[in-house]
Design a protein around this motif. Structure first.
Motif, mmCIF file in Angstrom:
data_model
loop_
_atom_site.group_PDB
_atom_site.id
_atom_site.type_symbol
_atom_site.label_atom_id
_atom_site.label_comp_id
_atom_site.label_asym_id
_atom_site.label_seq_id
_atom_site.Cartn_x
_atom_site.Cartn_y
_atom_site.Cartn_z
ATOM 1 N N LEU A 66 10.798 -14.586 -21.280
ATOM 2 C CA LEU A 66 9.481 -15.101 -21.643
ATOM 3 C C LEU A 66 8.458 -14.905 -20.536
ATOM 4 O O LEU A 66 7.290 -14.598 -20.808
ATOM 5 N N HIS A 67 8.880 -15.059 -19.276
ATOM 6 C CA HIS A 67 7.872 -14.981 -18.204
ATOM 7 C C HIS A 67 7.294 -13.576 -18.058
ATOM 8 O O HIS A 67 6.257 -13.389 -17.422
ATOM 9 N N ALA A 68 7.929 -12.558 -18.676
ATOM 10 C CA ALA A 68 7.361 -11.209 -18.661
ATOM 11 C C ALA A 68 6.134 -11.100 -19.564
ATOM 12 O O ALA A 68 5.419 -10.094 -19.524
ATOM 13 N N MET A 69 5.890 -12.123 -20.388
ATOM 14 C CA MET A 69 4.695 -12.132 -21.221
ATOM 15 C C MET A 69 3.448 -12.525 -20.428
ATOM 16 O O MET A 69 2.328 -12.443 -20.933
ATOM 17 N N LEU A 70 3.635 -12.965 -19.190
ATOM 18 C CA LEU A 70 2.520 -13.400 -18.344
ATOM 19 C C LEU A 70 2.076 -12.261 -17.439
ATOM 20 O O LEU A 70 2.866 -11.373 -17.107
ATOM 21 N N PRO A 71 0.823 -12.257 -16.994
ATOM 22 C CA PRO A 71 0.340 -11.169 -16.140
ATOM 23 C C PRO A 71 1.105 -11.107 -14.822
ATOM 24 O O PRO A 71 1.624 -12.129 -14.345
ATOM 25 N N ALA A 130 7.792 -19.625 -7.209
ATOM 26 C CA ALA A 130 6.339 -19.574 -7.066
ATOM 27 C C ALA A 130 5.655 -19.616 -8.433
ATOM 28 O O ALA A 130 4.618 -20.266 -8.605
ATOM 29 N N LEU A 131 6.230 -18.932 -9.415
ATOM 30 C CA LEU A 131 5.673 -18.961 -10.763
ATOM 31 C C LEU A 131 5.640 -20.390 -11.300
ATOM 32 O O LEU A 131 4.604 -20.866 -11.794
ATOM 33 N N ARG A 182 -7.174 -15.795 -20.172
ATOM 34 C CA ARG A 182 -8.208 -14.755 -20.055
ATOM 35 C C ARG A 182 -7.586 -13.371 -19.969
ATOM 36 O O ARG A 182 -8.020 -12.430 -20.642
ATOM 37 N N ASP A 183 -6.545 -13.238 -19.139
ATOM 38 C CA ASP A 183 -5.954 -11.912 -18.939
ATOM 39 C C ASP A 183 -5.231 -11.421 -20.198
ATOM 40 O O ASP A 183 -5.217 -10.221 -20.481
ATOM 41 N N ILE A 184 -4.654 -12.331 -20.951
ATOM 42 C CA ILE A 184 -4.028 -11.918 -22.219
ATOM 43 C C ILE A 184 -5.103 -11.462 -23.206
ATOM 44 O O ILE A 184 -4.937 -10.465 -23.917
ATOM 45 N N ALA A 185 -6.212 -12.157 -23.231
ATOM 46 C CA ALA A 185 -7.292 -11.809 -24.159
ATOM 47 C C ALA A 185 -7.995 -10.519 -23.768
ATOM 48 O O ALA A 185 -8.332 -9.696 -24.628
ATOM 49 N N GLU A 186 -8.200 -10.310 -22.449
ATOM 50 C CA GLU A 186 -8.999 -9.178 -21.984
ATOM 51 C C GLU A 186 -8.163 -8.028 -21.442
ATOM 52 O O GLU A 186 -8.648 -6.901 -21.338
ATOM 53 N N GLY A 187 -6.913 -8.306 -21.066
ATOM 54 C CA GLY A 187 -6.059 -7.267 -20.495
ATOM 55 C C GLY A 187 -6.260 -7.113 -19.002
ATOM 56 O O GLY A 187 -7.265 -7.541 -18.444
ATOM 57 N N GLU A 224 1.370 -4.028 -19.115
ATOM 58 C CA GLU A 224 1.743 -4.003 -20.524
ATOM 59 C C GLU A 224 1.567 -5.408 -21.094
ATOM 60 O O GLU A 224 2.383 -6.293 -20.884
ATOM 61 N N ASN A 225 0.520 -5.593 -21.833
ATOM 62 C CA ASN A 225 0.114 -6.907 -22.327
ATOM 63 C C ASN A 225 0.711 -7.122 -23.720
ATOM 64 O O ASN A 225 0.083 -6.893 -24.740
ATOM 65 N N THR A 226 1.962 -7.574 -23.766
ATOM 66 C CA THR A 226 2.678 -7.687 -25.035
ATOM 67 C C THR A 226 1.960 -8.608 -26.015
ATOM 68 O O THR A 226 1.791 -8.273 -27.192
ATOM 69 N N VAL A 227 1.550 -9.760 -25.548
ATOM 70 C CA VAL A 227 0.901 -10.719 -26.446
ATOM 71 C C VAL A 227 -0.453 -10.192 -26.899
ATOM 72 O O VAL A 227 -0.819 -10.296 -28.075
ATOM 73 N N GLY A 228 -1.197 -9.594 -25.979
ATOM 74 C CA GLY A 228 -2.494 -9.025 -26.346
ATOM 75 C C GLY A 228 -2.384 -7.894 -27.345
ATOM 76 O O GLY A 228 -3.306 -7.642 -28.127
ATOM 77 N N ASN A 229 -1.249 -7.198 -27.339
ATOM 78 C CA ASN A 229 -1.027 -6.102 -28.276
ATOM 79 C C ASN A 229 -0.448 -6.567 -29.604
ATOM 80 O O ASN A 229 -0.277 -5.752 -30.513
ATOM 81 N N GLY A 230 -0.087 -7.832 -29.680
ATOM 82 C CA GLY A 230 0.529 -8.320 -30.906
ATOM 83 C C GLY A 230 0.075 -9.721 -31.258
ATOM 84 O O GLY A 230 -0.702 -9.935 -32.168
ATOM 85 N N GLY A 231 0.535 -10.689 -30.492
ATOM 86 C CA GLY A 231 0.182 -12.084 -30.756
ATOM 87 C C GLY A 231 1.395 -12.978 -30.611
ATOM 88 O O GLY A 231 2.544 -12.528 -30.741
ATOM 89 N N TRP A 232 1.165 -14.243 -30.330
ATOM 90 C CA TRP A 232 2.254 -15.202 -30.163
ATOM 91 C C TRP A 232 3.019 -15.416 -31.468
ATOM 92 O O TRP A 232 4.174 -15.868 -31.446
#
Length: 537
Positions: A302-307, A317-318, A333-338, A343-351
């Motif tokens: 799951l943490h790979a879905m984060l920037p 640290a995360l 913001r980064d998921i919405a804008e890239g 590789e922005n998995t959520v931005g390319n698809g959605g939760w």
């Protein structure tokens, strides 16, 4: 004088793994090696199986797994782990290649071993796992009594990098890069199968092309492949593929593109470009191949879905950052804008396309989508994800429904592809590919859809991967070869694993032989654990 046979498979149709036409032949086993006999020749053996009407083939080679820690003994163990260990065997797999996507259990400098342990706990999800200084120590840590299949391992670049310089998001110093090259050289010399990267995963994502070229040159000196989870399999797939090809050309290492896919709505249909690009590169002299799993969903942490910046410094640290509302706002913001290069998995698809596969202390949410869970709790999905990661100390695996069927079919049919499950064997509700990939290719895509001939399908699972990864004496059925074999009914073989029942054993796999010993008979395990760690020389 001929050696007495311990096992005789009589009356079957041999598909030998080379791609050659099937033929009728009796297959014998003596001292762990194969003997071929003309059909009907009188012969005796300690055990004789009548396999008329069935196919005898080399044991399948799963070129892409994450089962590195599955045979490492634990003080306490989830009962479901036993079923996870048997899943590959029951679909005919006799050899697995681990250490993929940049994550392996080795190597590291001695002083880096303790902080690396937490990272590996989250990556492999089977409890505390001690990292190893080199391949030899890794092999020694695999318990023979738990090894149902053989295991080879790549050197994971992410582990290698963390094992020298930690989880810093920076370029290595000259001394650090030299230390990485030395550790890699040693591990490859000890028998590791190649170098892998996972360029979407911290700390691998922090590496630039020059760093990877330097390491791939070490692999090339050993004649071993550079195996890569590309930096982007979504909207920037073309650019990521060009980077991989550049690394191969500059280093001289054979290139293996891991689980080739074009995922997310911005990349659907891109296999119409990527596969011809790979074919053109091969025609130009680049030794490039790929692997694929036969599903339209992937699985990862799951943490790979984060920037990438959110993961800098490692899991500790995360988790410290995720308490802060300002950090959560930046993630949104980064998921919405890239972010360039991510590789922005959520931005390319959605939760709504991402389901929880494993959350050890929240079993009731396994199998459910993030968007649905967040709505049920009345919160934003990013807040739900951050809270879940905190509650699980980072150990959450997900399934991402991000691909399209036509793209999957094109890659499976490509002459450049071989089959790998990309199995993530963690308790919970894992992806069904761990238990179903090979039977699914044979039954659904081969027999039912006629996408592949039987001989081609078997070649993609046996002879082709054995040649690619230097598994001498495996992958084809010939006199003197290692006696790793599978027997299946071509009329009934099919996968039964689903997202609801992910470890359901396939139909039609009737017998599996590992190191000359009958490990599956009449579709059921015999209790034999004859697998071992393979040294690739």
């Amino acid at each position: 004088m001929a050696r007495p046979l311990e096992l005789l498979l009589r009356g079957g149709t041999l598909v030998d793994g080379t791609g050659a036409p099937a033929r009728t032949v009796d297959v014998g086993v003596a001292d762990g090696r194969i003997t071929l006999l003309p059909p009907g020749r009188p012969a005796t053996a300690d055990t004789v199986l009548d396999v008329e009407g069935q196919v005898v083939a080399p044991g399948f080679i799963d070129v892409h797994t994450h089962s590195d820690a599955l045979a490492v003994p634990q003080d306490t163990e989830d009962p479901s782990v036993a079923a996870l260990r048997l899943a590959p065997l029951l679909q005919g797999v006799t050899t697995e290649i681990a250490g993929n996507c940049g994550s392996s259990l080795f190597p590291a400098l001695p002083e880096r071993l303790p902080p690396l342990a937490e990272h590996l706990r989250v990556t492999f999800g089977l409890g505390p796992v001690a990292p190893c200084p080199d391949f030899t120590a890794f092999a020694a840590g695999q318990a023979p009594a738990l090894r149902a299949t053989h295991l080879a391992s790549l050197v994971g670049h992410g582990t290698l990098r963390a094992g020298v310089m930690g989880f810093d998001a920076r370029t290595p110093t000259a001394d650090e890069l030299a230390a990485m090259c030395d550790l890699l050289d040693r591990a490859l010399g000890q028998g590791a199968a190649g170098l892998s990267t996972g360029l979407i995963y911290p700390p691998g994502t922090y590496a630039d092309t020059e760093e990877i070229v330097a390491l791939a040159r070490v692999a090339a000196r050993h004649g071993k492949p550079y195996v890569t989870h590309l930096r982007d399999e979504m909207s920037q797939i073309d650019r990521a593929l060009e980077e991989a090809l550049e690394i191969a050309v500059r280093s001289g290492a054979p290139l293996q593109v891991s689980h080739h896919k074009t995922a997310g709505r911005h990349a659907w249909g891109a296999t119409l470009r990527t596969l011809p690009r790979l074919e053109r590169a091969r025609a130009e002299g680049v030794d490039v191949l790929c692997d694929v799993y036969p599903y339209t969903a992937g699985s990862t942490v799951l943490h790979a879905m984060l920037p990438p910046w959110a993961n800098a410094g490692g899991i500790g640290a995360l988790l410290a950052r995720l308490h802060e509302e300002s950090v959560r706002e930046l993630i949104r913001r980064d998921i919405a804008e890239g972010v360039d290069g991510w590789e922005n998995t959520v931005g390319n698809g959605g939760w709504d396309l991402i389901a929880v596969a494993a959350a050890p202390t929240h079993p009731h949410i396994q199998g459910r989508r993030i968007a649905e869970l967040a709505a049920e709790r009345g919160c934003d999905p990013v807040d739900y994800v951050c809270d879940l990661l905190l509650a699980e100390q980072g150990e959450v695996t997900i399934i991402s429904h991000s691909m399209r069927e036509d793209d999957v079919r094109r890659v499976i049919a490509s002459p450049l592809s071989m089959i790998g499950s990309d199995g993530v064997p963690k308790p919970g509700r894992p992806h069904p590919r761990w238990a179903g990939s090979f039977a699914r290719v044979l039954g659904h895509y081969g027999r039912d859809e006629r996408l592949l001939t039987l001989e081609t399908a078997v070649h993609k699972m046996t002879g082709l991967p054995a040649a690619r990864f230097g598994l001498t004496g495996r992958g084809t059925v010939h006199p003197g070869a290692h006696a790793d074999l599978v027997v299946f009914d071509p009329a009934t073989v099919s996968d039964r694993a689903t997202f609801d029942r992910p470890l359901a054993a396939p139909e039609g796999i009737t017998a599996v032989v590992v190191a000359g010993r009958l490990a599956v008979r009449d579709g059921a395990p015999t209790g034999v654990c004859a697998g071992r760690v393979l040294e690739v020389r």
